[in-house]
Design a protein around this motif. Sequence first.
Motif, PDB file in Angstrom:
ATOM      1  N   CYS A 121       0.942  -1.089   0.094  1.00  0.00           N
ATOM      2  CA  CYS A 121      -0.083  -0.009   0.039  1.00  0.00           C
ATOM      3  C   CYS A 121       0.813   1.336  -0.056  1.00  0.00           C
ATOM      4  CB  CYS A 121      -1.067  -0.062   1.384  1.00  0.00           C
ATOM      5  SG  CYS A 121      -2.379   0.982   1.040  1.00  0.00           S
ATOM      6  N   HIS A 137       3.217   2.413   2.220  1.00  0.00           N
ATOM      7  CA  HIS A 137       3.486   3.188   3.273  1.00  0.00           C
ATOM      8  C   HIS A 137       4.769   3.441   3.616  1.00  0.00           C
ATOM      9  CE1 HIS A 137      -0.935   1.619   4.958  1.00  0.00           C
ATOM     10  NE2 HIS A 137      -1.094   2.444   3.768  1.00  0.00           N
ATOM     11  N   GLU A 147      -2.037   1.027  10.266  1.00  0.00           N
ATOM     12  CA  GLU A 147      -3.019   1.545   9.307  1.00  0.00           C
ATOM     13  C   GLU A 147      -3.904   0.358   8.999  1.00  0.00           C
ATOM     14  OE1 GLU A 147      -5.802   3.052   6.810  1.00  0.00           O
ATOM     15  OE2 GLU A 147      -4.043   1.793   6.190  1.00  0.00           O
ATOM     16  N   GLU A 148      -3.203  -0.840   8.213  1.00  0.00           N
ATOM     17  CA  GLU A 148      -3.870  -1.793   7.448  1.00  0.00           C
ATOM     18  C   GLU A 148      -4.699  -2.539   8.457  1.00  0.00           C
ATOM     19  OE1 GLU A 148      -3.894  -1.720   4.493  1.00  0.00           O
ATOM     20  OE2 GLU A 148      -2.157  -0.823   3.748  1.00  0.00           O
ATOM     21  N   HIS A 163      -1.643   9.912   0.553  1.00  0.00           N
ATOM     22  CA  HIS A 163      -1.653   8.575   0.191  1.00  0.00           C
ATOM     23  C   HIS A 163      -0.982   8.525  -1.202  1.00  0.00           C
ATOM     24  CE1 HIS A 163      -2.081   4.326   0.100  1.00  0.00           C
ATOM     25  NE2 HIS A 163      -2.340   4.198   1.524  1.00  0.00           N
TER      26      HIS A 163
HETATM   27 ZN   LIG Z   1      -2.731   2.452   2.640  1.00  0.00          ZN
END
Ligand SMILES: [Zn+2]
Length: 463
Positions: A105, A107, A142-143, A167
């Motif tokens: 993602c 991050h 966060e995930e 993001h």
């Molecule tokens: Zn994310």
Amino acid sequence: MFNVHEFLQKNAQTFTNLSDAIWEVPELYFNEKKSAQLTANALEEAGFEVTRNIAGLETALMGSYGNGPTVIAFLGEYDALPSLSQKGGVSTYEPIEANGHGHGCGHNLLGTGSFAAACALKKYIEETNAPVTLRFYGCPAEEAGSGKAHMTKAGIFDDVDLAISWHPMTSNGVMNMTSLANYAVKFKFYGKSAHAAAAPHLGRSALDAVELMNVGVNYLREHVEQEARIHYAITNSGGTAPNVVQAYAEVDYLIRAPRKKQVVDIFERVQKIAQGAALMTETKVEMEFQGAASDLIPNTILAKVMQDQLDNSPTLSFTEEDQQFAKEIYDSLDEASKASAYQFMTPQMKQQLQGHYLNHLVTPLLPEVLLPGSTDVGDVSWVTPTVQCSTACWVLGTPAHTWQVVAVGNTPIAHKGMLYAAEIMAKTAIACIENPKLIDEAKAELQTRLDGDVYQSLIPDNI
Ligand SMILES: [Zn+2]
């Protein structure tokens, strides 16, 4: 006058090194020890005062600088995802480690991009003596686990005047969106085992209870808000032997709805169904909290300020090599992903991007949309005006949580997107510092949107 763009380009190596180092050590929620350490070291080297272990979370941290009355915070993340191990800079699926983790993602970029923005703002404060307290928050999980929800519950953001984040994605724009509040909870059913043929009357099936609960919830679906979502996974079905009555079974539920209050209402009804299933099967049910996030409250005042920065900054420019690699990644996507590449684009943008696999265009400020997912930034947005942008760090059409995200995550494509995001975030902060009325207006807007509602964490007190 301080030049954010020049500062970031001059120090680009520091930032890309940090994001690559975090990319190298993908760690899952609440376990981001190396990533948090790398970030803390970088903050210290950059002259921030670092506090670790904030909100009782081992991998949450804060870097602060200055002590002016206006508190501006950049939010960073650094957690990775399971089963997404992938080599960087290659356009075929090649895990580094079978079943290993990966930054699917982006991050690694998210945390470092926010850190870079904080460094740029620090330099600005040094040069202008702006009356600002600057903070960078390293936010874990966060995930899964909703780190920021725990941090918000602990009051970490209570004195913050403005929170800024971003993001990595496939487009460059303000994330002018709301998201679904959610609540994740495990239902554990306890029954009694017995020989399923010889003495079925002695058994009480926990698996029956799980199945009946799911049937009940499936009937509930018709009677909840249109945008609400209820998903479940049977995480323990009680064993593999059909001739043993299942003494224990469990099911994970994830309940989502546009507003927190709706999630709470649906959760109450789901609990009644669980109790009903237990009653019907003469089993016992217990609940175990898994995670929760509030809905995201956007801010039009700040969205416009951020859009201004996007409209007035140099846009991304990619090399032939970037484009070539991007094409290879694009070719590896399935047809449905490719078809989604130009979603949310104006016809003019679609035309301009013909033959491109990376998006260098700025999306105009779009009307607010509901993101059909959840984010723990939601909790922060309830207590302080919050704004986020996205930049194109991924190849057009790339879905989040895929090996293709990992594969570009340590390449120049991702680095450029990250520095671009840092620039937009730092400039957004500076615009608000130089026109403090904007912060007052953003706060007033938040109160209007809350309409008398106050932040109440969805996380139970005993967690
Ligand atoms: Zn994310």
